[in-house]
Write an enzyme that holds these catalytic residues in place. Structure first.
Site, PDB file in Angstrom:
ATOM      1  N   ASP A 458       0.821  -1.205   0.000  1.00 33.83           N
ATOM      2  CA  ASP A 458       0.000   0.000   0.000  1.00 33.83           C
ATOM      3  C   ASP A 458       0.862   1.265   0.000  1.00 33.83           C
ATOM      4  O   ASP A 458       2.067   1.236   0.276  1.00 33.83           O
ATOM      5  CB  ASP A 458      -0.916  -0.005   1.222  1.00 33.83           C
ATOM      6  CG  ASP A 458      -2.270   0.630   0.944  1.00 33.83           C
ATOM      7  OD1 ASP A 458      -2.358   1.481   0.044  1.00 33.83           O
ATOM      8  OD2 ASP A 458      -3.248   0.279   1.635  1.00 33.83           O
ATOM      9  N   ASP A 523     -10.714   1.603  -3.246  1.00 38.20           N
ATOM     10  CA  ASP A 523     -11.196   1.239  -1.909  1.00 38.20           C
ATOM     11  C   ASP A 523     -12.712   1.124  -1.880  1.00 38.20           C
ATOM     12  O   ASP A 523     -13.275   0.617  -0.907  1.00 38.20           O
ATOM     13  CB  ASP A 523     -10.757   2.289  -0.884  1.00 38.20           C
ATOM     14  CG  ASP A 523      -9.304   2.141  -0.478  1.00 38.20           C
ATOM     15  OD1 ASP A 523      -8.714   1.075  -0.739  1.00 38.20           O
ATOM     16  OD2 ASP A 523      -8.754   3.094   0.112  1.00 38.20           O
TER      17      ASP A 523
END
Length: 719
Positions: A458, A523
């Site tokens: 990430d 997301d």
């Protein structure tokens, strides 16, 4: 080997026949003709296949006339256009010597070579003391990059930019770019291109949610299967600048390059800078055919994954930072029950990381979260027949962490200023050797000590005032260091796959995909948003690289509720995953979810190797699918994404199939499907039908009325 040798020989023969002034590169449906008369090469033609171009005849036919109030010589739109030669647009090379000299170089041809379809052109500027090397190749797509070298024995050269420029024909009067924000990435934006410049600049230190480095130019009204299209992508994971300009004399060009902060790159004597690669595509048959070339180029790489992409369960929306072992073990059991093949433990397993305020940078297993270590969970997961993956964010650090307390100087920040936090974290300066070695050592030990086969990698914040050593701008060095960290870990642990994640889809480009097997597209798992997000992403990456998860009934980002059928129909067309609290589902709901996973696995071989297609529809609908390369089979999604304008949808046209082939057309039922507002549906809906490819292309397929935010799946197989 013999075929490759024949192709190289043919390519070299064609270049000789074309004459010394031009090189003719043949691709797969696209040709490129490169002129060599100037310093930097000039792309004379980038489009439909040609026979045997004659350089002298082309020069005579295409030489632009002199006009009033203009220089006597019309400077070409070369790959690196030159202000010093009279080019009126943005120069391809920007920079200068310490005293300001060398800011407008003019290169002269030095030499060129054609090796196996790869053209290398070298040019020199003896006055500025610079060399320019350009590399051009053409296969599934056009690839262009340039390198500038400082030839001075004693003076540095401050580089402000080196971009790649490609001409597009005057008929390309419309532009398509991608924009968006967090949770709403890859939104398609179309605008006219009547005159002047369209500029996109990104300074976020990643490809960004807002401005992915991709643009298309096309003939007026071009669609998914109609019209001429030219597209270009900058394969670079840091800052970038894109420009599309129509000059006053009517010429059009696109320009793509890394956006450099002031003083970020200084070439020492003998030093070089190589631009990121520009990958460009062309089609005379619409946007879908152009974007398929991006997919084929990625799939042709030797490192592209060949095995079936495993169905993923990610723990984030089920547990967040709560890593109770019993709960995780129970989730693993339910995941295996529904057909999950990879179990991924998300954020919260390390250091003091009980929320997002601390622990980043301390990549050791937390004794608080996992008092027995990770082994009990990993053993349970693998014992259930799944592989195990884990979340990391190696380029970041929390001020509340052991690493930052020991080495605050390792953060990317400008001395004398209070650093700007984002998500309670700073960027860790991986270009600093000691910081790089520390993070590499921790991740290396983690992977060596555990049976981990997947990293969700990430990057949850932008670069803001990201100063490296001496407070010099550090984004370029950080981007290169991230590549090197991934490369080194992959060399040491070749069986580990990596997902590129950045608060969702803020780090997606062909350079990061040299090192990663998939991207986390967004997301947001709301299927209504995902219909548009995945459609935009499909213009750059193929389905098997696009992380697409079935989320909970109520989306955590939008608050909307959707039935399982719509969530599944949306997520099937990617690298499928599940991200919800499986322990909150009833047995019946688990069975339905297992049925949805089973549908994906049924079509996965085609979905992850076929040609992604998109269809033009009314705005209330969205249609796309995948065709098997031999056109023997297809899977199509037709979704109603807004209140519909008519009681019945228009027939869905399916161009691109084998015109004479007979196809058996059938609806694919999904668990939890809702029927339309009436009980009437076309006969094929329940009984199937047999139609030829030309009938499907020109007459189409009538669908029944659909509720907004529902989708139908349609399978076509050879009858």
């Amino acid at each position: 080997m013999a075929r490759a040798a024949r192709e190289r020989s043919e390519q070299e023969r064609e270049s000789r026949q074309a004459g010394a002034g031009v090189i003719h590169l043949r691709g797969r449906g696209t040709d490129v003709v490169v002129g060599l008369s100037h310093g930097a090469p000039e792309v004379v033609h980038w489009g439909a296949p040609l026979s045997e171009p004659d350089g002298t005849a082309l020069d005579a036919a295409l030489e632009r006339p002199r006009v009033h109030a203009a220089p006597d010589t019309v400077a070409p739109v070369s790959v690196v256009p030159e202000h010093g030669s009279g080019f009126p647009g943005r120069p391809g090379l920007l920079g200068s010597r310490p005293d300001g000299r060398g800011w407008a170089p003019r290169f002269r041809p030095a030499r060129h070579a054609l090796d196996g379809g790869r053209l290398t052109v070298e040019a020199l500027d003896d006055v500025a003391g610079l060399a320019l090397t350009t590399t051009i190749s053409l296969d599934h797509a056009l690839s262009v990059r340039a390198e500038v070298t400082n030839l001075s024995p004693d003076e540095p050269y401050r580089l402000d930019g080196l971009s790649i420029t490609l001409p597009v024909p005057a008929r390309a009067s419309e532009l398509v770019t991608l924009g968006g924000r967090w949770g709403r990435e890859f939104q398609v934006r179309r605008t006219s291109w009547p005159g002047g410049a369209h500029t996109v600049e990104n300074r976020r230190g990643r490809t960004s949610h807002e401005h992915p480095p991709l643009l298309f130019a096309g003939a007026a009204g071009f669609g998914e299967s109609t019209g001429a299209v030219w597209g270009a992508h900058l394969a670079w994971t840091g800052n970038h600048a894109l420009l599309a300009e129509r000059l006053p004399d009517g010429r059009r060009y696109v320009q793509l390059g890394e956006l450099l902060h002031p003083g970020e790159i200084t070439l020492a004597p003998g030093g070089s800078y190589r631009s990121p690669e520009v990958v460009a595509v062309h089609s005379e048959a619409g946007l879908t055919a152009a974007t398929q070339q991006f997919h084929r180029r990625l799939r042709a790489r030797p490192e592209h994954p060949r095995s079936p992409r495993p169905v993923v369960f990610n723990t984030w929306e089920a547990t967040y930072f709560d890593h109770d072992l019993d709960r995780l073990l129970a989730l693993a059991e339910r995941a295996a029950r529904i057909g999950i093949e990879r179990f991924v433990l998300d954020d919260g397993w390390f250091g003091s990381r009980r929320d997002d305020t601390s622990g980043l940078g301390d990549w050791t297993v937390s004794a608080d979260a996992h008092p027995e270590g990770l082994d009990p969970l990993i053993a349970h997961v693998t014992g259930l027949g799944m592989t195990f993956g884990i979340w990391v964010e190696p380029g970041m650090v929390n001020p509340d962490s052991d690493l930052y307390r020991a080495h605050p100087e390792w953060a990317l920040a400008n001395d004398g200023y209070q650093p700007v936090l984002a998500r309670n974290q700073l960027v860790l300066d991986l270009a600093r050797p000691e910081a790089f070695d520390h993070v590499l050592g921790q991740l290396d030990r983690l992977l060596a000590a555990h049976d981990i086969t997947f990293l969700k990698w990430d990057m949850n914040r932008d670069h803001i005032g990201a100063g490296g050593a001496g407070s010099r701008a550090g984004t370029h060095a950080q981007t290169v260091a991230v590549y090197r960290l991934m490369d080194t870990l992959r060399q040491r642990h070749p069986g580990v796959e990596i997902e590129s994640c950045s608060s969702g889809g803020a780090r997606v480009d062909h350079e990061i995909l040299r090192r990663t097997e998939r991207v986390w597209t967004s997301d947001c798992t709301d299927p209504l948003e995902r219909q548009a997000i995945q459609r935009g992403a499909s213009m750059l990456i193929p389905p098997e690289m696009m992380g697409a998860h079935i989320g909970p009934e109520r989306s955590h980002t939008t608050g909307r509720r959707h039935d399982l059928a719509f969530r599944a129909a949306t997520s099937l067309f990617g690298h499928l995953g599940v991200e919800c609290d499986l322990l909150a589902l009833s047995d019946a709901e688990l069975d339905d979810l297992a049925a949805a996973v089973s549908v994906h696995k049924r079509f996965r071989p085609m979905l992850h190797s076929g040609d992604a297609v998109r269809f033009d529809t009314e705005p209330a609908y969205m249609a796309h699918g995948v065709y098997r390369p031999d056109l023997s089979e297809a899977l199509i999604s037709f979704a109603a994404i807004a209140p519909v304008p008519s009681l019945t949808p228009p027939p869905l046209l399916l161009p691109g199939l084998d015109p004479g082939r007979r196809y058996r057309v059938e609806r694919v039922p999904l668990p939890g499907e809702r029927s339309g507002p009436t009980h009437s549906s076309p006969p094929w809906w329940d009984k199937g039908a047999v139609l030829r490819g030309d009938e499907l292309a020109h007459l189409g397929l009538q669908l029944p009325p659909l509720h907004p935010e529902t989708a139908a799946l349609i399978h076509l197989g050879t009858a």
